[in-house]
Enzyme design. Structure first.
Site, PDB file in Angstrom:
ATOM      1  CB  CYS A   1       8.376  26.427  26.567  1.00 47.56           C
ATOM      2  SG  CYS A   1       7.702  26.372  28.269  1.00 47.56           S
TER       3      CYS A   1
HETATM    4  N1  LIG Z   1       4.217  24.437  28.865  1.00 48.28           N
HETATM    5  C1  LIG Z   1       4.666  25.004  27.593  1.00 48.28           C
HETATM    6  C2  LIG Z   1       4.770  24.063  26.485  1.00 48.28           C
HETATM    7  C3  LIG Z   1       5.810  23.297  26.562  1.00 48.28           C
HETATM    8  C4  LIG Z   1       6.249  22.469  25.179  1.00 48.28           C
HETATM    9  C5  LIG Z   1       5.584  21.182  25.120  1.00 48.28           C
HETATM   10  N2  LIG Z   1       5.666  20.304  26.241  1.00 48.28           N
HETATM   11  C6  LIG Z   1       5.940  20.523  23.893  1.00 48.28           C
HETATM   12  O1  LIG Z   1       7.136  19.975  23.957  1.00 48.28           O
HETATM   13  O2  LIG Z   1       5.358  20.778  22.895  1.00 48.28           O
HETATM   14  C7  LIG Z   1       3.823  26.334  27.511  1.00 48.28           C
HETATM   15  O3  LIG Z   1       3.745  27.135  28.252  1.00 48.28           O
HETATM   16  O4  LIG Z   1       3.782  26.957  26.292  1.00 48.28           O
END
Ligand SMILES: N[C@@H](CCC[C@H](N)C(=O)O)C(=O)O
Length: 306
Positions: A102
């Site tokens: 993330c």
């Molecule tokens: N918003 C995040 C990505 C978060 C992870 C995504 N929802 C997943 O589960 O693959 C970022 O800023 O990278």
């Protein structure tokens, strides 16, 4: 909501000394934001690395007890391992699914530890799939707002066959109909990047209506992060992301890296400014760290654990 005024609440200071000598669990959860993305971040300590794996249920229960009042996109857990003197980082989406990476959450985590004086401006986290390096570049308003560079790593391109096998025929046909170019990239999490010649936000709306809320489409579970990218030049582009486990999101750091990687299939571009609905993210490729993205991070609130 691209920018917010810095909040005035007093921040409860936490030092490594406090975490190390008196308590292995900070009694607060911190609310942080980056380009409209919001995070609840908890800081805890452990004696040994292997203890991290037994924490999950209690940690998630605690996050969800705060989430009822403070809705966010992700939960981030920062664990200081006393034995190795290293910081570990773990992420969950707000539907409770775990995330392997993330970008914006990492940015806010680095900012928080800097603000709490638990780290200097340079930071290395042990993440779910390896090291994540960060650099806090500038602090304003007593460090409550900072620019933070996140080094997300090299990522890897994957075959679109993988997408075709995982999603419904209807969805695959839609992506190919509106996309002038499509790529799949992995940064721990999977990102489909669809280059379009229309407004990316309207593509997200269409996706929600016809694929997420429609009962006709049997492929309703989230597996991929999906971004629509529209560029007028190779210096900046508009982008909107449907986030796995969250839905439409104001911004996404790892999607920014994936977008640059897919754009480099079309043109020899190594940096670009990406305009998300929540604000801009600067992304570039550097040989040492791979894909790096810079944006602003904000400290918002300090919440006592109920
Ligand atoms: N918003 C995040 C990505 C978060 C992870 C995504 N929802 C997943 O589960 O693959 C970022 O800023 O990278």
């Amino acid at each position: 909501m691209p920018h917010r005024d810095p909040p005035l609440e007093d921040l409860t200071a936490l030092s490594l000394f406090f975490l190390d000598k008196f308590s292995l669990d900070c009694k607060n959860i911190y609310l942080m934001r980056s380009q409209g993305n919001s995070f609840l971040i908890r800081v805890i300590g452990c004696e040994y690395q292997n203890e991290i794996f037994s924490l999950t249920q209690s940690v998630l229960e605690c996050f969800f007890s705060v989430y009822t009042k403070h809705l966010v996109d992700q939960f981030v857990l920062l664990i200081y391992v006393k034995h190795s003197e290293r910081w570990n980082i773990r992420f969950w989406n707000c539907d409770g699914s775990s995330a392997k990476a993330c970008g914006n959450g990492t940015r806010c985590a680095a900012h928080l530890l800097y603000l709490l004086e638990c780290s200097g401006s340079e930071m290395v986290f042990d993440g779910p799939i390896g090291e994540l390096n960060t650099c806090v570049e500038k602090g304003e308003f007593e460090k409550k707002s900072c620019f933070v560079d996140v080094r997300q790593g090299k990522g890897r391109k994957l075959s679109l066959d993988f997408v075709r096998k995982k999603i419904s025929k209807k969805k695959w046909e839609y992506f190919n109909r509106i996309g002038t170019h499509i790529g799949l990239v992995e940064f721990g999490n999977f990102h489909i990047i669809i280059v379009v010649d229309r407004d990316p936000v309207s593509c997200i709306e269409f996706y929600r209506k016809h694929f997420f809320e429609s009962l006709e489409d049997c492929d309703c579970q989230d597996f991929f992060n999906i971004s629509y990218l529209n560029f007028s030049s190779f210096r900046n582009a508009n982008i909107a992301t449907w986030e796995r486990g969250v839905g439409p999101t104001p911004a996404c750091g790892s999607a920014a890296c994936a977008a640059l990687m897919v754009l480099s299939e079309i043109s020899p571009v190594s940096k670009i400014l990406l305009n998300f609905p929540g604000g801009p993210i600067w992304v570039r490729y550097c040989p040492k760290f791979g894909y790096c993205h810079k944006a602003q991070s904000f400290y918002d609130l300090d919440i006592s654990i109920p």
